[in-house]
Motif scaffolding. Structure first.
Motif, PDB file in Angstrom:
ATOM      1  N   THR A 335      34.582  14.817   4.642  1.00  0.00           N
ATOM      2  CA  THR A 335      35.586  14.779   5.710  1.00  0.00           C
ATOM      3  C   THR A 335      35.871  16.138   6.338  1.00  0.00           C
ATOM      4  O   THR A 335      36.130  16.231   7.539  1.00  0.00           O
ATOM      5  CB  THR A 335      36.919  14.199   5.196  1.00  0.00           C
ATOM      6  N   ALA A 336      35.841  17.200   5.536  1.00  0.00           N
ATOM      7  CA  ALA A 336      36.227  18.526   6.039  1.00  0.00           C
ATOM      8  C   ALA A 336      35.046  19.393   6.433  1.00  0.00           C
ATOM      9  O   ALA A 336      35.175  20.270   7.283  1.00  0.00           O
ATOM     10  CB  ALA A 336      37.078  19.258   5.004  1.00  0.00           C
ATOM     11  N   ARG A 338      32.672  19.231   8.381  1.00  0.00           N
ATOM     12  CA  ARG A 338      32.052  18.795   9.632  1.00  0.00           C
ATOM     13  C   ARG A 338      32.927  19.255  10.792  1.00  0.00           C
ATOM     14  O   ARG A 338      34.132  19.444  10.640  1.00  0.00           O
ATOM     15  CB  ARG A 338      31.848  17.284   9.640  1.00  0.00           C
ATOM     16  N   THR A 341      36.517  16.642  12.054  1.00  0.00           N
ATOM     17  CA  THR A 341      37.004  16.206  10.753  1.00  0.00           C
ATOM     18  C   THR A 341      37.356  14.719  10.762  1.00  0.00           C
ATOM     19  O   THR A 341      37.694  14.157  11.807  1.00  0.00           O
ATOM     20  CB  THR A 341      38.239  17.016  10.323  1.00  0.00           C
ATOM     21  N   SER A 343      39.485  13.172   8.191  1.00  0.00           N
ATOM     22  CA  SER A 343      40.459  13.025   7.108  1.00  0.00           C
ATOM     23  C   SER A 343      41.357  11.801   7.306  1.00  0.00           C
ATOM     24  O   SER A 343      41.706  11.438   8.433  1.00  0.00           O
ATOM     25  CB  SER A 343      41.331  14.277   7.015  1.00  0.00           C
ATOM     26  N   LYS A 383      40.272  23.008   3.662  1.00  0.00           N
ATOM     27  CA  LYS A 383      39.989  22.514   5.012  1.00  0.00           C
ATOM     28  C   LYS A 383      40.343  23.569   6.058  1.00  0.00           C
ATOM     29  O   LYS A 383      39.586  23.789   7.018  1.00  0.00           O
ATOM     30  CB  LYS A 383      40.775  21.223   5.272  1.00  0.00           C
ATOM     31  N   ARG A 387      37.774  25.505   8.668  1.00  0.00           N
ATOM     32  CA  ARG A 387      37.966  25.556  10.126  1.00  0.00           C
ATOM     33  C   ARG A 387      37.947  27.007  10.617  1.00  0.00           C
ATOM     34  O   ARG A 387      37.342  27.340  11.625  1.00  0.00           O
ATOM     35  CB  ARG A 387      39.292  24.918  10.540  1.00  0.00           C
ATOM     36  N   TRP A 392      31.385  24.524   9.016  1.00  0.00           N
ATOM     37  CA  TRP A 392      30.670  23.331   9.440  1.00  0.00           C
ATOM     38  C   TRP A 392      29.539  23.693  10.356  1.00  0.00           C
ATOM     39  O   TRP A 392      28.714  22.880  10.662  1.00  0.00           O
ATOM     40  CB  TRP A 392      31.628  22.359  10.163  1.00  0.00           C
TER      41      TRP A 392
END
Length: 392
Positions: A335-336, A338, A341, A343, A383, A387, A392
């Motif tokens: 989930t994180a 990429r 996200t 989530s 996460k 970012r 990612w």
């Protein structure tokens, strides 16, 4: 040992050696123990060795063992580019040269983009110039085959398969992940495109052996055919002709010998009705611990807020069937890691998903419960860092 063909017609052993789990000694790898185990595997017919830049000490250990035994021409070495740690093509080249040095070789047989979980990540690499770099390495022979490893949904996996003329791919796949991650749908799709598929986590990090529920272990203990959990997990994979090679992180001679024996006897279509029945009984015992009865069908998707609903429920269930750490780590990866996200906390409770769910799951309620269990303070910090650093 049985062998299956890669895209270029080479014979790949159906059992590969996963070099992430070499035994430790002090702060490093027990090189002498690892050498005995790896050489026993090679002498038994294994020719595919899988390592990665980020596996502590693994590349160097593989390189040293191969050098000591002068057997570079007997094996295919697979390693991976940690693109999430690299910001430029100079960094890509520097990392690649470091890997060659660690492995004591001048070429890599199978080179992977590590954890390529999103098409946007591949597009970012393309903008950096990765395609020109790959083609240069393929032309020079420093890389013989190019591929990617993957964690994520089957739809995104298929997009990545189509995004480049890959030589192979690597996915997490086992009898509990048949309809999650890339799953059987992704496996068959890659095969239809002519891609060899390398399987990682056939035992889910040992959770389909040592960490099975006691009720599932009891099924094997009273089995009149004396089958073992590892044997059945591997046999389930070898039964499928789309599977090219199954990686196993072996760290004992006994484990090597048992897995070699299974790999010498198994073949496409080898599962008996009795084998299939036993697997189904084991799956039912594992499923008794799940929180949400999601089958991973994907009818609830796409979510307007990009929540990976099936993936979230899979990880939520894994927390209770395999352990909290395992489920949460899987969730972070899927989930994180990429650009866009996915989530569970992104859910706005619109309810669109529930109208399409054939299992009539109260998705809004369960996705909220899952977010609470999975998105710990550690997850939120990780996460945020992902970012900020654009990993990612």
């Amino acid at each position: 040992m049985q062998y299956r063909k890669d895209k270029k017609g080479n014979d790949i052993s159906i059992l590969g050696y996963g070099c992430m789990r070499f035994s430790k000694k002090g702060s490093g790898i027990d090189i002498d123990k690892a050498e005995k185990e790896l050489m026993a595997a090679i002498e038994g017919g294994i020719n595919y060795l899988d390592t990665a830049y980020i596996y502590p000490g693994s590349e160097a250990a593989v390189g040293e063992i191969i050098h000591r035994n002068n057997c570079r021409d007997k094996v295919y070495i697979a390693t991976k580019l940690p693109h999430y740690l690299i910001k430029s093509m100079d960094g890509v080249e520097k990392t690649f040269q470091e890997e060659l040095k660690r492995l004591q070789t001048d070429y890599i047989d199978f080179y992977l983009m590590h954890m390529l979980s999103d098409v946007s990540v591949w597009n970012k690499l393309k903008q950096m110039g990765i395609i020109e770099w790959i083609e240069g390495k393929l032309s020079s022979g420093q890389i013989r085959n190019i591929g990617f490893s993957y964690h994520g949904s089957s739809d995104m996996f298929k997009q990545l398969v189509d995004a480049y003329d890959w030589d192979f791919c690597q996915i997490q796949y086992n009898y509990m992940d048949e309809n999650s991650q890339a799953g059987v749908e992704g496996l068959k799709y890659a095969h239809s495109k002519g891609l060899p598929v390398i399987i990682m986590e056939p035992l889910r990090g040992g959770r389909l052996v040592d960490l099975l529920p006691e009720s599932a272990k009891a099924l094997f203990k009273k089995d009149p055919e004396h089958r073992t959990p590892a044997e059945m997990a591997f046999k389930w994979l070898y039964n499928q002709p789309e599977v090219t090679c199954v990686l196993s992180g072996m760290n004992s001679i006994e484990m090597v010998e048992q897995n070699l024996r299974t790999a010498s006897e198994a073949h496409s279509g080898c599962m008996t009705d009795s084998d299939k029945a036993l697997i189904e009984l084991v799956k039912k015992e594992i499923d008794k611990n799940v929180k949400v009865g999601c089958t991973g069908c994907g009818y609830c998707m796409p979510c307007p807020r990009n929540v990976d609903i099936p993936g979230t429920f899979r990880c939520y269930n894994a927390m209770y069937s395999e352990g909290k750490k395992s489920g949460r780590m899987d969730y972070l990866q899927c989930t994180a890691m990429r650009k866009d996200t996915s989530s569970a906390s992104q859910c706005i409770q619109c309810g669109k998903c529930e109208s399409h769910c054939p299992q009539h799951i109260e998705i809004r309620k369960e996705i909220k419960n899952a977010a609470s269990a999975l998105e710990t303070p550690v997850y939120k910090i990780a996460k945020t860092l992902i970012r900020l650093l654009k990993l990612w």
